[in-house]
Design a protein around this motif. Sequence first.
Motif, PDB file in Angstrom:
ATOM      1  N   ARG A 180      18.168  -0.938   9.802  1.00  0.00           N
ATOM      2  CA  ARG A 180      16.998  -0.124   9.552  1.00  0.00           C
ATOM      3  C   ARG A 180      16.842   0.867  10.689  1.00  0.00           C
ATOM      4  NH1 ARG A 180      13.525  -5.002  11.318  1.00  0.00           N
ATOM      5  NH2 ARG A 180      12.747  -4.283  13.325  1.00  0.00           N
ATOM      6  N   VAL A 181      16.395   2.074  10.355  1.00  0.00           N
ATOM      7  CA  VAL A 181      16.175   3.065  11.390  1.00  0.00           C
ATOM      8  C   VAL A 181      14.735   3.580  11.316  1.00  0.00           C
ATOM      9  CG1 VAL A 181      16.987   5.176  12.439  1.00  0.00           C
ATOM     10  CG2 VAL A 181      18.611   3.655  11.377  1.00  0.00           C
ATOM     11  N   PHE A 182      14.480   4.444  10.331  1.00  0.00           N
ATOM     12  CA  PHE A 182      13.126   4.997  10.198  1.00  0.00           C
ATOM     13  C   PHE A 182      12.636   4.768   8.766  1.00  0.00           C
ATOM     14  CE2 PHE A 182      14.552   7.970  13.692  1.00  0.00           C
ATOM     15  CZ  PHE A 182      13.847   7.287  14.661  1.00  0.00           C
ATOM     16  N   PRO A 183      11.324   4.751   8.563  1.00  0.00           N
ATOM     17  CA  PRO A 183      10.821   4.505   7.206  1.00  0.00           C
ATOM     18  C   PRO A 183      10.985   5.715   6.288  1.00  0.00           C
ATOM     19  CG  PRO A 183       9.046   4.374   8.846  1.00  0.00           C
ATOM     20  CD  PRO A 183      10.244   4.872   9.538  1.00  0.00           C
ATOM     21  N   PHE A 184      10.965   5.454   4.992  1.00  0.00           N
ATOM     22  CA  PHE A 184      10.891   6.537   4.009  1.00  0.00           C
ATOM     23  C   PHE A 184       9.898   6.136   2.938  1.00  0.00           C
ATOM     24  CE2 PHE A 184      13.255   4.826   0.366  1.00  0.00           C
ATOM     25  CZ  PHE A 184      13.974   3.789   0.957  1.00  0.00           C
ATOM     26  N   PRO A 193       2.808   2.054  17.430  1.00  0.00           N
ATOM     27  CA  PRO A 193       2.784   3.276  18.254  1.00  0.00           C
ATOM     28  C   PRO A 193       2.012   4.424  17.609  1.00  0.00           C
ATOM     29  CG  PRO A 193       4.909   3.091  17.196  1.00  0.00           C
ATOM     30  CD  PRO A 193       4.087   1.950  16.698  1.00  0.00           C
ATOM     31  N   GLN A 194       1.403   4.157  16.494  1.00  0.00           N
ATOM     32  CA  GLN A 194       0.573   5.151  15.793  1.00  0.00           C
ATOM     33  C   GLN A 194       1.310   6.455  15.505  1.00  0.00           C
ATOM     34  OE1 GLN A 194      -3.013   5.467  18.104  1.00  0.00           O
ATOM     35  NE2 GLN A 194      -3.621   3.404  17.556  1.00  0.00           N
ATOM     36  N   CYS A 195       2.446   6.303  14.853  1.00  0.00           N
ATOM     37  CA  CYS A 195       3.235   7.504  14.568  1.00  0.00           C
ATOM     38  C   CYS A 195       2.957   8.039  13.169  1.00  0.00           C
ATOM     39  CB  CYS A 195       4.719   7.203  14.739  1.00  0.00           C
ATOM     40  SG  CYS A 195       5.380   6.043  13.548  1.00  0.00           S
ATOM     41  N   ILE A 196       2.183   7.306  12.362  1.00  0.00           N
ATOM     42  CA  ILE A 196       1.920   7.744  10.983  1.00  0.00           C
ATOM     43  C   ILE A 196       0.566   8.439  10.946  1.00  0.00           C
ATOM     44  CG2 ILE A 196       1.664   6.979   8.594  1.00  0.00           C
ATOM     45  CD1 ILE A 196       3.294   4.524   9.294  1.00  0.00           C
ATOM     46  N   SER A 197       0.505   9.543  10.263  1.00  0.00           N
ATOM     47  CA  SER A 197      -0.816  10.146  10.061  1.00  0.00           C
ATOM     48  C   SER A 197      -0.948  10.576   8.603  1.00  0.00           C
ATOM     49  CB  SER A 197      -1.026  11.315  11.022  1.00  0.00           C
ATOM     50  OG  SER A 197      -0.665  12.506  10.428  1.00  0.00           O
ATOM     51  N   MET A 235       9.044   3.303  16.373  1.00  0.00           N
ATOM     52  CA  MET A 235       9.913   2.362  17.081  1.00  0.00           C
ATOM     53  C   MET A 235      10.645   1.436  16.119  1.00  0.00           C
ATOM     54  SD  MET A 235       7.122  -0.160  18.742  1.00  0.00           S
ATOM     55  CE  MET A 235       6.405  -1.484  17.822  1.00  0.00           C
ATOM     56  N   SER A 236      10.684   1.798  14.851  1.00  0.00           N
ATOM     57  CA  SER A 236      11.499   1.092  13.852  1.00  0.00           C
ATOM     58  C   SER A 236      11.152  -0.381  13.734  1.00  0.00           C
ATOM     59  CB  SER A 236      12.993   1.237  14.191  1.00  0.00           C
ATOM     60  OG  SER A 236      13.317   2.558  14.447  1.00  0.00           O
ATOM     61  N   CYS A 237       9.857  -0.699  13.847  1.00  0.00           N
ATOM     62  CA  CYS A 237       9.475  -2.104  13.853  1.00  0.00           C
ATOM     63  C   CYS A 237       9.331  -2.671  12.460  1.00  0.00           C
ATOM     64  CB  CYS A 237       8.174  -2.292  14.610  1.00  0.00           C
ATOM     65  SG  CYS A 237       6.767  -1.490  13.832  1.00  0.00           S
ATOM     66  N   GLN A 238       9.196  -1.802  11.451  1.00  0.00           N
ATOM     67  CA  GLN A 238       9.124  -2.227  10.046  1.00  0.00           C
ATOM     68  C   GLN A 238       7.770  -2.836   9.684  1.00  0.00           C
ATOM     69  OE1 GLN A 238      12.153  -5.001   8.903  1.00  0.00           O
ATOM     70  NE2 GLN A 238      12.217  -4.295   6.804  1.00  0.00           N
ATOM     71  N   ILE A 239       6.771  -2.734  10.560  1.00  0.00           N
ATOM     72  CA  ILE A 239       5.468  -3.327  10.232  1.00  0.00           C
ATOM     73  C   ILE A 239       4.825  -2.581   9.057  1.00  0.00           C
ATOM     74  CG2 ILE A 239       3.105  -3.615  11.107  1.00  0.00           C
ATOM     75  CD1 ILE A 239       4.323  -4.529  13.736  1.00  0.00           C
ATOM     76  N   CYS A 240       5.000  -1.261   9.007  1.00  0.00           N
ATOM     77  CA  CYS A 240       4.447  -0.491   7.888  1.00  0.00           C
ATOM     78  C   CYS A 240       4.979  -1.007   6.563  1.00  0.00           C
ATOM     79  CB  CYS A 240       4.745   0.987   8.062  1.00  0.00           C
ATOM     80  SG  CYS A 240       6.468   1.365   8.365  1.00  0.00           S
ATOM     81  N   VAL A 241       6.280  -1.383   6.560  1.00  0.00           N
ATOM     82  CA  VAL A 241       6.886  -1.877   5.330  1.00  0.00           C
ATOM     83  C   VAL A 241       6.272  -3.214   4.941  1.00  0.00           C
ATOM     84  CG1 VAL A 241       9.057  -2.627   4.311  1.00  0.00           C
ATOM     85  CG2 VAL A 241       9.017  -0.678   5.865  1.00  0.00           C
TER      86      VAL A 241
END
Lengths: 393, 205
Positions: free
Chosen positions: B44-48, B74-78, B112-118
């Motif tokens: 896994r790298v970045f979300p889509f 890291p609050q990268c999603i807006s 940081m590619s943590c996959q928590i969003c997924v």
Amino acid sequence: MTTQAVDQIFVTIKHWLVLQSPAVIQPAVSVLLSVLPLLIIFPSLFAVTTVLERKGLGRMQNRYGPNRVGPYGFLQPLADGIKALIKEDIVPVGADKLVHFLAPLLLVMTAFLEYAVIPVGRNMVVADMDSALVFFFAAGAAMEVSIFMAGWGSRNKYSMLGAMRAVAQMISYEAPLILSSIAVVMIAGSLSTTTIVERQAGYWGVWPYHWYVFTPWGMAGFVLFMIAATAESNRSPFDLPEGESEIIAGYFTEYSGFKFALFFLGEYLGMFAISGLAVTLFLGGWAAPLSFLTFIPSWIWFFAKLMTLIAGFIWIRGTLPRLRMDQLMNFAWKFMLPMTLVVIFSAGIWRFMPSGIVRWVVCAIPIVLLYWLLGRALMGGRKLEKRTYRFAE
Amino acid sequence: MLGIGIIQGLVETARNFFGSYTSKQRLTTVQFPDERLIQPEAARVFPFLVYDTDDWEKGLRCVACKICEVECPPQCISITKSADKKPDYSGIYSGKPQFYPEKFDIDVSVCMSCQICVEVCPFEAIKMDNAFELSTDDRFGGLMWDKQRLAMPNSHYQAIHPTDAAESDAALAEKKAKAEAKPAAAAAAAPAKPAPEKAGAATER
């Protein structure tokens, strides 16, 4: 064309060119024509060696090494050179500008000076001095000054540490280096490199019987000389002055761009020069290794032997880890120095005994005995066992 | 005796040197741009953002619930939630119109590619991609991915992570079946009553 003519082709061309020029400038032309080929050939050899070394080391670590630039990666030095040239040359604010600027130049210059006395072929030596060996070691000692200039002039603690290490190491190993070549001087009875090569000429059947490496003291002296040469040229495993993991790059930490490349050049030139001296002192100089191979020109033999020794340097570099400072010093003063002294002693016996198998054995005994005793004594009763790793296995 | 270890070491390196020319197994190097390793399925790298059907904008699964935005360490999603609702183009929400993200940006220089969003997404709408050759000469704009850059069809997900995609598809189908069965059952049980207002509660926040 006879083999003789091919062997002397460069000498003949030089003489012809000198005679073509007006009489007034003939000495200058002669000097230029002697020096210029060396200034071209050895840096080119440096370029070839860097890529061969990187490929060889890669293979020793089971990887390819550089293979992108040009066929099989052989144009890599060209790319490296262009990169070094177009990089920014940074001089630290606190640096002693003049010393910082002069250090790499002096290093390369002294390295080139050493080539003046190395016969690269029959009748092919720039300066046929009577005291060639003394000149060589004097020029080699000037190298230490330039290294210390680099470390001091950078005004950086890592550079300073590297330079201090380099000077300590080079002075320590200069003693066994010179002492092991003294044995050769004793037997050859001359300090002149051309005379030393002449004394090793001649064959016994096909075998180059007179090469000093085929005597007990010469064999031991050659090994000791090469170990000291490795330390003198700051090569792994004696690369403490530039230990990347400890002091970044040692004395050339603060150098960038082309000056950095000059340091590399100087280091390799020093290595070639000292290998050339080893070839001259122990391996018969430019002589062919077997009597029926004499039809191949002498200069080819010299460079073949030189490259063999360089391959040895690379092999050692690929094998051994870096020494610790105390190990380095212990090795120099407790092992190398007694060994070279006994080599001199053995060469003395060799000089005054009639030739034969008895002389060989008598001369070999003190060397082997001291080697064995030193090996036992320096171990200090410790036993080396295969190390086991609790978590890694 | 002194020096034996050095000779053993020299023999070892010599064996490596010559062995690397004769045996291919010794050379573990993969010459990257020319040769590639097959990526492990869990790479896994970045979300889509997943979309169904063929239209990335209409078929986007995301309903702008902002759970991932809140959870992202890291609050990268807006995300900006839309004012209106869009029709359920791909039919995974049983035909009910949904909110959609007007803006969905991920700053991949922060991610940081943590996959928590997924893991927190209840709609199977955001998944991890395995593309890694993402360098750009635009430090700021080039690493701020908008929703068009992020949108990938479900077929892509099925291609890169087949096992996870099958699970995800099954979960969606089950949810859809449940959502469709509920109003039908309610309609069967009490035909007089209107269909419950909150039938879509499972899909709305």
